[in-house]
Design a protein around this motif. Structure first.
Motif, PDB file in Angstrom:
ATOM      1  N   SER A   1       0.834  -1.246  -0.087  1.00 30.70           N
ATOM      2  CA  SER A   1      -0.035   0.160   0.090  1.00 30.70           C
ATOM      3  C   SER A   1       0.908   1.411   0.136  1.00 30.70           C
ATOM      4  N   THR A   2       2.506   1.193   0.258  1.00 34.83           N
ATOM      5  CA  THR A   2       2.978   2.121   0.343  1.00 34.83           C
ATOM      6  C   THR A   2       3.868   2.076  -1.084  1.00 34.83           C
ATOM      7  N   ASP A   3       4.849   3.009  -1.262  1.00 34.49           N
ATOM      8  CA  ASP A   3       5.935   2.981  -2.241  1.00 34.49           C
ATOM      9  C   ASP A   3       7.198   2.368  -2.053  1.00 34.49           C
ATOM     10  N   ASP A   4       6.940   0.818  -1.590  1.00 32.06           N
ATOM     11  CA  ASP A   4       7.696   0.212  -1.051  1.00 32.06           C
ATOM     12  C   ASP A   4       7.678  -1.283  -1.623  1.00 32.06           C
ATOM     13  N   SER A   5       8.830  -2.106  -1.439  1.00 30.73           N
ATOM     14  CA  SER A   5       8.857  -3.481  -2.017  1.00 30.73           C
ATOM     15  C   SER A   5       8.993  -4.148  -0.601  1.00 30.73           C
ATOM     16  N   TYR A   6       8.694  -5.370  -0.446  1.00 31.15           N
ATOM     17  CA  TYR A   6       8.742  -6.167   0.800  1.00 31.15           C
ATOM     18  C   TYR A   6       9.128  -7.505   0.699  1.00 31.15           C
TER      19      TYR A   6
ATOM     20  N   ASN B   1      14.223   1.137  -1.135  1.00 28.51           N
ATOM     21  CA  ASN B   1      14.588   2.427  -1.730  1.00 28.51           C
ATOM     22  C   ASN B   1      14.442   2.393  -3.042  1.00 28.51           C
ATOM     23  N   ASP B   2      13.360   2.080  -3.991  1.00 22.67           N
ATOM     24  CA  ASP B   2      13.265   1.914  -5.259  1.00 22.67           C
ATOM     25  C   ASP B   2      13.460   3.246  -5.827  1.00 22.67           C
ATOM     26  N   ASP B   3      12.879   4.366  -5.457  1.00 24.79           N
ATOM     27  CA  ASP B   3      12.699   5.717  -6.160  1.00 24.79           C
ATOM     28  C   ASP B   3      13.752   6.457  -5.652  1.00 24.79           C
ATOM     29  N   ASP B   4      14.892   6.187  -4.724  1.00 23.76           N
ATOM     30  CA  ASP B   4      15.871   6.981  -4.392  1.00 23.76           C
ATOM     31  C   ASP B   4      17.234   6.524  -4.858  1.00 23.76           C
ATOM     32  N   ASP B   5      18.123   7.611  -5.183  1.00 24.31           N
ATOM     33  CA  ASP B   5      19.249   6.998  -5.316  1.00 24.31           C
ATOM     34  C   ASP B   5      20.400   6.515  -4.182  1.00 24.31           C
ATOM     35  N   GLY B   6      19.977   6.835  -3.033  1.00 27.94           N
ATOM     36  CA  GLY B   6      20.797   6.274  -2.220  1.00 27.94           C
ATOM     37  C   GLY B   6      21.069   4.974  -1.741  1.00 27.94           C
ATOM     38  N   PRO B   7      21.707   4.337  -0.554  1.00 29.37           N
ATOM     39  CA  PRO B   7      21.491   3.015  -0.384  1.00 29.37           C
ATOM     40  C   PRO B   7      20.301   2.604   0.260  1.00 29.37           C
ATOM     41  N   SER B   8      19.849   1.464   0.059  1.00 34.08           N
ATOM     42  CA  SER B   8      18.563   0.957   0.693  1.00 34.08           C
ATOM     43  C   SER B   8      18.975   0.350   2.170  1.00 34.08           C
ATOM     44  N   ALA B   9      17.859   0.544   3.215  1.00 36.87           N
ATOM     45  CA  ALA B   9      18.150   0.207   4.409  1.00 36.87           C
ATOM     46  C   ALA B   9      18.038  -1.395   4.563  1.00 36.87           C
ATOM     47  N   GLY B  10      18.775  -1.946   5.546  1.00 35.65           N
ATOM     48  CA  GLY B  10      19.062  -3.259   5.613  1.00 35.65           C
ATOM     49  C   GLY B  10      17.848  -3.952   6.218  1.00 35.65           C
ATOM     50  N   PRO B  11      17.637  -5.166   6.210  1.00 40.28           N
ATOM     51  CA  PRO B  11      16.504  -5.905   6.954  1.00 40.28           C
ATOM     52  C   PRO B  11      16.625  -5.817   8.379  1.00 40.28           C
ATOM     53  N   ARG B  12      15.499  -6.116   8.985  1.00 40.70           N
ATOM     54  CA  ARG B  12      15.261  -6.254  10.334  1.00 40.70           C
ATOM     55  C   ARG B  12      15.088  -7.574  10.942  1.00 40.70           C
ATOM     56  N   THR B  13      15.413  -7.886  11.882  1.00 45.38           N
ATOM     57  CA  THR B  13      15.265  -9.325  12.495  1.00 45.38           C
ATOM     58  C   THR B  13      14.207  -8.955  13.865  1.00 45.38           C
TER      59      THR B  13
ATOM     60  N   VAL C   1       8.506  -1.337  14.246  1.00 43.83           N
ATOM     61  CA  VAL C   1       9.533  -1.628  13.810  1.00 43.83           C
ATOM     62  C   VAL C   1       9.926  -1.476  12.417  1.00 43.83           C
ATOM     63  N   ARG C   2      11.097  -0.366  12.030  1.00 47.09           N
ATOM     64  CA  ARG C   2      11.125  -0.055  10.749  1.00 47.09           C
ATOM     65  C   ARG C   2      12.409  -0.360  10.193  1.00 47.09           C
ATOM     66  N   THR C   3      12.665  -0.429   9.015  1.00 48.56           N
ATOM     67  CA  THR C   3      13.829  -0.420   8.300  1.00 48.56           C
ATOM     68  C   THR C   3      14.695   0.776   8.156  1.00 48.56           C
ATOM     69  N   ALA C   4      13.800   1.704   8.085  1.00 47.72           N
ATOM     70  CA  ALA C   4      14.480   3.253   8.021  1.00 47.72           C
ATOM     71  C   ALA C   4      13.072   4.346   8.790  1.00 47.72           C
ATOM     72  N   VAL C   5      13.867   5.369   9.331  1.00 44.52           N
ATOM     73  CA  VAL C   5      12.944   6.114   9.989  1.00 44.52           C
ATOM     74  C   VAL C   5      11.797   6.806   9.220  1.00 44.52           C
ATOM     75  N   SER C   6      12.204   6.628   7.816  1.00 43.56           N
ATOM     76  CA  SER C   6      11.177   7.510   6.994  1.00 43.56           C
ATOM     77  C   SER C   6      10.192   6.348   6.397  1.00 43.56           C
ATOM     78  N   GLU C   7      10.356   5.064   6.805  1.00 37.36           N
ATOM     79  CA  GLU C   7       9.759   4.059   6.263  1.00 37.36           C
ATOM     80  C   GLU C   7       8.356   3.834   7.103  1.00 37.36           C
ATOM     81  N   PRO C   8       7.362   3.363   6.513  1.00 38.96           N
ATOM     82  CA  PRO C   8       6.196   2.587   7.320  1.00 38.96           C
ATOM     83  C   PRO C   8       6.638   1.504   8.386  1.00 38.96           C
ATOM     84  N   PRO C   9       5.795   1.137   9.398  1.00 41.05           N
ATOM     85  CA  PRO C   9       6.291  -0.020  10.209  1.00 41.05           C
ATOM     86  C   PRO C   9       6.006  -1.023   9.625  1.00 41.05           C
TER      87      PRO C   9
END
Length: 243
Positions: free
Chosen positions: A128-133, A169-181, A218-226
């Protein structure tokens, strides 16, 4: 689950057997099986009583032959299987393709199950957001087997560890955030039926929750949804006995 086998033996050693599948038919079946024995070669043998002669035989409750394939085998067994299906998650609503491999140790009606599951949104279309999972989930749990008509239902409690990411981080040029456990607790309901060659086909519905997520997202990045707090899936699969 397959029934109770009744056997009657005459004085000269001849016998007959029936398979009883309903408790209510116990008395008429027991009397009927005695009445159906071949006549004794000994003329002094006792003849059936009037009650035995008149005892009704419930043919629907008497089955000749081997017990049902679904009878619980007390011999320890190991089964290996695979399944695929679909899965949804929330509170960030997303859908994914779900693939699972499962190994089960069975002893009577008790089960020990190990599973490894991979789920992916296949890009941004299922989120539902602009991300992959994606998520990788390993679980080890115990369960109990129940008979359901001519088939079987396995109920298993599965504590699990999940490695997941909601940020490619499909739409950004920076590195993607790592996964969480995170730790999860799941429950699996596996309905299956067996075939004569020792294989099974099954339909599994399961769900798991991440308790920590109820109190703090729990988020993979501060700007990402939970990350998902709970997921639920439905898979169709097959399995075979390896030991």
């Amino acid at each position: 689950p397959g029934g109770v086998q009744l056997s009657a033996t005459s004085a000269d050693g001849r016998h007959t057997t029936r398979l009883l599948t309903r408790v209510t038919a116990l008395t008429p079946t027991a009397l009927g099986i005695v009445a159906s024995l071949p006549p004794d070669s000994n003329p002094a043998s006792q003849t059936p009583t009037p009650d035995e002669k008149l005892a009704p035989r419930n043919e629907s409750a008497i089955v000749d032959g081997a017990p049902s394939k679904q009878s619980t085998d007390p011999t320890p067994q190991i089964w290996l299987g695979a399944a695929t299906g679909v899965r949804i998650a929330a509170p960030t609503l997303l859908g994914m393709l779900d693939i699972e491999g499962r190994m089960g140790f069975e002893a009577g009606r008790w089960l020990v199950v190990a599973s490894f599951r991979y789920g992916t949104s296949l890009g941004e279309s299922g989120v539902s957001t602009d991300d992959s999972y994606y998520e990788l989930v390993g679980a080890l749990g115990v369960g109990r087997r129940f008979s359901v008509g001519s088939s079987v239902l396995d109920v298993v409690i599965l504590p699990a560890l999940a490695r997941a990411s909601l940020d490619y981080n499909d739409d950004d040029d920076g590195p993607s955030a790592g996964p969480r456990t995170e730790a999860r607790v799941g429950t699996s309901f596996c309905w299956w039926t067996a075939f004569g060659d020792g294989s099974r086909i099954n339909l599994t519905a399961d769900t798991d929750v991440a308790p920590y997520g109820f109190f703090r997202g729990v988020r993979t990045a501060v700007s990402e949804p939970p990350m998902p707090v709970w997921t639920i899936g439905l898979r169709l699969g097959a399995s075979g006995r390896i030991l």
